[in-house]
Design an enzyme around this catalytic site. Structure first.
Site, PDB file in Angstrom:
ATOM      1  N   CYS A   2       0.794  -1.156  -0.085  1.00 48.48           N
ATOM      2  CA  CYS A   2       0.063   0.087   0.131  1.00 48.48           C
ATOM      3  C   CYS A   2       0.823   1.362   0.005  1.00 48.48           C
ATOM      4  CB  CYS A   2      -0.948   0.196   1.139  1.00 48.48           C
ATOM      5  SG  CYS A   2      -1.796  -1.552   1.214  1.00 48.48           S
ATOM      6  N   ARG A  27       1.229   1.255  -6.115  1.00 51.28           N
ATOM      7  CA  ARG A  27       1.731   0.543  -4.831  1.00 51.28           C
ATOM      8  C   ARG A  27       0.345  -0.163  -4.539  1.00 51.28           C
ATOM      9  NH1 ARG A  27       6.640   1.288  -2.246  1.00 51.28           N
ATOM     10  NH2 ARG A  27       5.903   0.317  -0.748  1.00 51.28           N
ATOM     11  N   TRP A  74      -4.117  -1.642  -1.351  1.00 52.32           N
ATOM     12  CA  TRP A  74      -3.922  -3.031  -1.955  1.00 52.32           C
ATOM     13  C   TRP A  74      -4.593  -4.004  -1.157  1.00 52.32           C
ATOM     14  CZ3 TRP A  74      -2.125  -8.064  -1.677  1.00 52.32           C
ATOM     15  CH2 TRP A  74      -2.230  -8.803  -2.547  1.00 52.32           C
ATOM     16  N   ASN A 100       0.592  -0.342   6.208  1.00 54.73           N
ATOM     17  CA  ASN A 100       1.038  -0.982   5.070  1.00 54.73           C
ATOM     18  C   ASN A 100       1.903  -2.204   5.772  1.00 54.73           C
ATOM     19  OD1 ASN A 100       2.057  -2.340   2.659  1.00 54.73           O
ATOM     20  ND2 ASN A 100       3.930  -0.943   2.505  1.00 54.73           N
ATOM     21  N   GLY A 101       1.359  -3.578   5.418  1.00 50.06           N
ATOM     22  CA  GLY A 101       1.787  -4.714   5.884  1.00 50.06           C
ATOM     23  C   GLY A 101       0.652  -5.730   6.461  1.00 50.06           C
ATOM     24  N   GLU A 481       9.743 -15.045 -18.541  1.00 51.78           N
ATOM     25  CA  GLU A 481       9.573 -13.485 -18.409  1.00 51.78           C
ATOM     26  C   GLU A 481       8.553 -13.064 -19.373  1.00 51.78           C
ATOM     27  OE1 GLU A 481       9.745  -9.596 -16.983  1.00 51.78           O
ATOM     28  OE2 GLU A 481       9.608 -11.611 -15.899  1.00 51.78           O
ATOM     29  N   LYS A 485       4.933 -11.265 -18.594  1.00 55.82           N
ATOM     30  CA  LYS A 485       4.675  -9.685 -19.183  1.00 55.82           C
ATOM     31  C   LYS A 485       3.155  -9.886 -19.697  1.00 55.82           C
ATOM     32  CE  LYS A 485       7.398  -7.409 -17.247  1.00 55.82           C
ATOM     33  NZ  LYS A 485       7.150  -8.246 -16.378  1.00 55.82           N
ATOM     34  N   GLU A 488       0.126 -10.396 -17.376  1.00 52.27           N
ATOM     35  CA  GLU A 488       0.251  -9.365 -16.189  1.00 52.27           C
ATOM     36  C   GLU A 488      -0.574  -8.107 -16.827  1.00 52.27           C
ATOM     37  OE1 GLU A 488       3.904  -8.886 -13.287  1.00 52.27           O
ATOM     38  OE2 GLU A 488       4.369  -8.742 -15.293  1.00 52.27           O
ATOM     39  N   HIS A 504       6.426 -33.955 -24.360  1.00 54.90           N
ATOM     40  CA  HIS A 504       6.174 -34.552 -23.047  1.00 54.90           C
ATOM     41  C   HIS A 504       4.877 -33.892 -22.440  1.00 54.90           C
ATOM     42  CE1 HIS A 504      10.038 -36.691 -23.116  1.00 54.90           C
ATOM     43  NE2 HIS A 504      10.682 -35.490 -23.511  1.00 54.90           N
ATOM     44  N   LYS A 599       2.945  -2.816  -7.285  1.00 55.21           N
ATOM     45  CA  LYS A 599       4.325  -2.753  -7.611  1.00 55.21           C
ATOM     46  C   LYS A 599       5.381  -3.499  -6.553  1.00 55.21           C
ATOM     47  CE  LYS A 599       7.677  -1.285 -10.176  1.00 55.21           C
ATOM     48  NZ  LYS A 599       7.900  -1.846 -11.553  1.00 55.21           N
TER      49      LYS A 599
END
Length: 604
Positions: A2, A27, A74, A100-101, A481, A485, A488, A504, A599
């Site tokens: 946050c 954030r 968040w 935040n936490g 990656e 991307k 996301e 396989h 983020k």
């Protein structure tokens, strides 16, 4: 995950808080709110579900004051609602807190408070702290906060207002960043310097277990036990303009376009042509110690983990040291064997990623040597580790990482070259890698110049509901990656596999509706990769290749300039960043703020 902002001084606080929240919205952006110290010992609050602009539109006309705190959320405990938005108040409305936490024992504390007759207004863990502070009989706000913190278990970065102590803001940190901004007859606090740099570049970063009291004309820092601590301000490297869009429509596009300059910054002053190596003074690892390293273990999460996978391959190839990468979130829970001859590298864009930080702390407890590879100077991981490398990507605001990923991989190339030249890498190979590194900025610009072609291709693949990404050895982490991307930022389901694993299992998914993106470098596995393309084409699969030469079996090929084989992964991922960006753009996604993500992941 946050964003926290606070101010005490002489200016009208609400516009300052809203500006700070907008800079921190990456954030967390499911709700937001403000609390301001009013006249006659009162607190005024305004908060709402949604973006910062929605809170701003609901502010009362006379929402004025010169001291306040604010938050963009968040969600962890409780859905995004008006009631669960911060700040949270105690029962009397005298205490306001932003947090935040995660408070691990919140349920237990909440049950005790309810048994004592406390009525809760939200589902959050944070409200527990507001009530604990409000019920304290201590004489000072500092002691009220200290008493409450002694009762909780978990992580926090907090800022607290109290109507009876209107001349101060009290803040505290444990596992979640808190930064003080030192101004002229005014003080700021935030969870990120991005909210501060337009007002001051003099900052103090709190350590875990540290608190601070902010008044308009001064500040003091101390431990949660009350002992004074020293806290000389440091100067922030980047100015406010670094956090602006700079003429781009989105931060993601801006940050993709900045990669040539970012790589040049990472290389500047580090190359040693005389000995065909690099200077990495921050490692705090002398040649004798480097020669004693028997294994390298790289720890990161998400994009940082993928950068670590590429880095591990580089270190094995150039330094001939067995190396591997592992998600930090898994490493710290599997009771790993900590070998004194192993060099551990913790990777994090923010330098505050909780799982990585917790792994570092566990490793340090067991006597391991740990290096940090981070983008933020003075961050928690940078302070906790024995040494490390700053990647110098510059501020990255978009939730999905692009330029920082590239600079992380470049930084791993520098580390691999450094270790290699100390060991058995020849002068000729050292020169070869240095020449390749120097070519990177111009080659990145060459790739970015082809953006229009990638934009046109993205329109042909945006209708896919799922996509496969494949690569071998150096190409596999690039595929991972690129897959991340795309999912996301566009919300298209995507998976990455080694090309050798197609037969396989994953071949069962191949059909015209399932496109495959193939990483096909011109290396000693070229024919093996082409065989994989044959397998896909035989099953009517569509193929987009990223390669150094046109691929006959691919429906489309994005050409990438050739560098040294060890450095090719740095370039091959960049067009796929653009592919993800333009795919998301064509689908109308909120590119800088993807749903459900934030983020800086400072919670577990």
């Amino acid at each position: 995950m946050c964003g926290i902002v606070g101010y005490i001084g002489k200016r009208d606080v609400a516009p300052l808080l809203l500006e700070g929240l907008q800079r921190l919205e990456y954030r967390g952006y499911d709700s937001a709110g403000l609390a301001v110290s009013g006249k006659n010992g009162t607190l005024k609050t305004a908060k709402a579900k949604g973006r910062v602009r929605e809170v701003e539109s609901k502010l009362p006309k006379r929402f004025t004051g010169t001291t306040g705190i604010a938050h963009t959320r968040w969600a962890t405990h409780g859905a995004p609602t008006d009631e669960n938005a911060h700040p949270h108040l105690d029962a009397e409305g005298k205490v306001a807190i932003v947090h935040n936490g995660i408070i691990d024992n919140a349920a237990e504390l909440r049950a005790k408070l309810v048994a004592d007759g406390v009525e809760f207004a939200s589902e959050t863990d944070t409200e527990v702290l507001a009530h604990l502070i409000g019920r304290s009989q201590a004489e000072t706000l500092e002691e009220k906060v200290r008493q409450a913190l002694r009762l909780i278990e978990g992580t926090y970065g907090i800022a607290v207002l109290h109507a009876d102590f209107a001349d101060r803001i009290v803040v505290a940190r444990n596992g979640s960043p808190v930064v003080l901004g030192i101004g002229e007859h005014e003080m700021f606090v935030s969870s990120d310097v991005a909210a501060l740099v337009s007002h001051t570049r003099q900052v103090v970063t709190l350590d875990d277990g540290e608190m601070a009291t902010l008044k308009a004309d001064d500040y003091r820092t101390y431990t949660t036990e009350g002992s004074r601590t020293s806290s000389a301000p440091e100067t922030v490297e980047y100015a406010a303009e670094s956090y602006d869009l700079g003429g781009h429509d989105t931060y993601m596009h801006k940050e993709i376009s900045e990669q040539a300059d970012a790589v040049d910054r990472a290389l500047r002053g580090r190359i040693d042509d005389r000995f065909s190596t690099v200077h990495l003074g921050g490692l705090n690892l002398d040649a004798r110690e480097a020669r004693g390293v028997r294994r390298v273990k790289i720890l990161g999460c998400g994009t940082s983990y993928h950068a670590g996978q590429i880095g591990a391959q580089m270190i094995e190839e150039l330094a001939r040291i067995p190396s591997d990468a592992e998600p930090a979130s898994e490493f710290r829970y599997r009771n790993p064997v900590v070998d004194p001859d192993t060099l551990y590298v913790a990777v994090s864009q923010s330098g505050e990623t909780y799982d990585v930080l917790a792994a570092v702390q566990e490793l340090k407890r067991k006597g391991a040597r740990v290096l940090g590879l981070v983008n933020v100077v003075g961050s928690a991981i940078a302070r906790e580790t024995d040494g490390g490398i700053y990647v110098h990507a510059g501020p990255e605001v978009c939730v999905v990482s692009t330029k920082c990923f590239t600079n992380m991989v470049v930084s791993f190339a520098l580390l691999a070259l450094h270790l290699g030249r100390i060991r058995d890498l020849s002068v000729a190979d050292g020169k070869r890698i240095i020449e390749g590194l120097r070519k990177l900025p111009a080659q990145i610009d060459e790739i970015l110049a082809g953006e229009e072609q990638i934009k046109e291709l993205s329109a042909q693949y945006a209708d896919a509901r799922s996509m496969m990404f494949i690569g071998r050895v150096r190409g596999y982490p690039v595929a991972r990656e690129a897959s991340l991307k795309l999912k996301e930022v566009s919300y298209i389901h995507a998976e990455a596999y080694p090309a050798s694993e197609l037969k396989h299992g994953p071949l069962a998914l191949i059909e015209p509706a399932m496109p495959t993106v193939a990483i096909v470098p011109d290396d000693d596995l070229l024919e093996k990769n082409r065989a994989a393309l044959e397998e896909i084409k035989a099953r009517s699969g569509r193929i987009l290749a990223v390669a150094h030469q046109e691929q006959e079996k691919a429906d489309h090929t994005i050409l990438v300039p050739k560098n040294e084989p060890e450095l090719d992964p740095i370039l091959m991922g960049i067009p796929l960043q653009l592919l993800a960006y333009h795919t998301a753009l064509s689908l109308g996604r909120d590119i800088d703020k993807p749903r459900n993500l934030a983020k800086s992941v400072t919670v577990e």
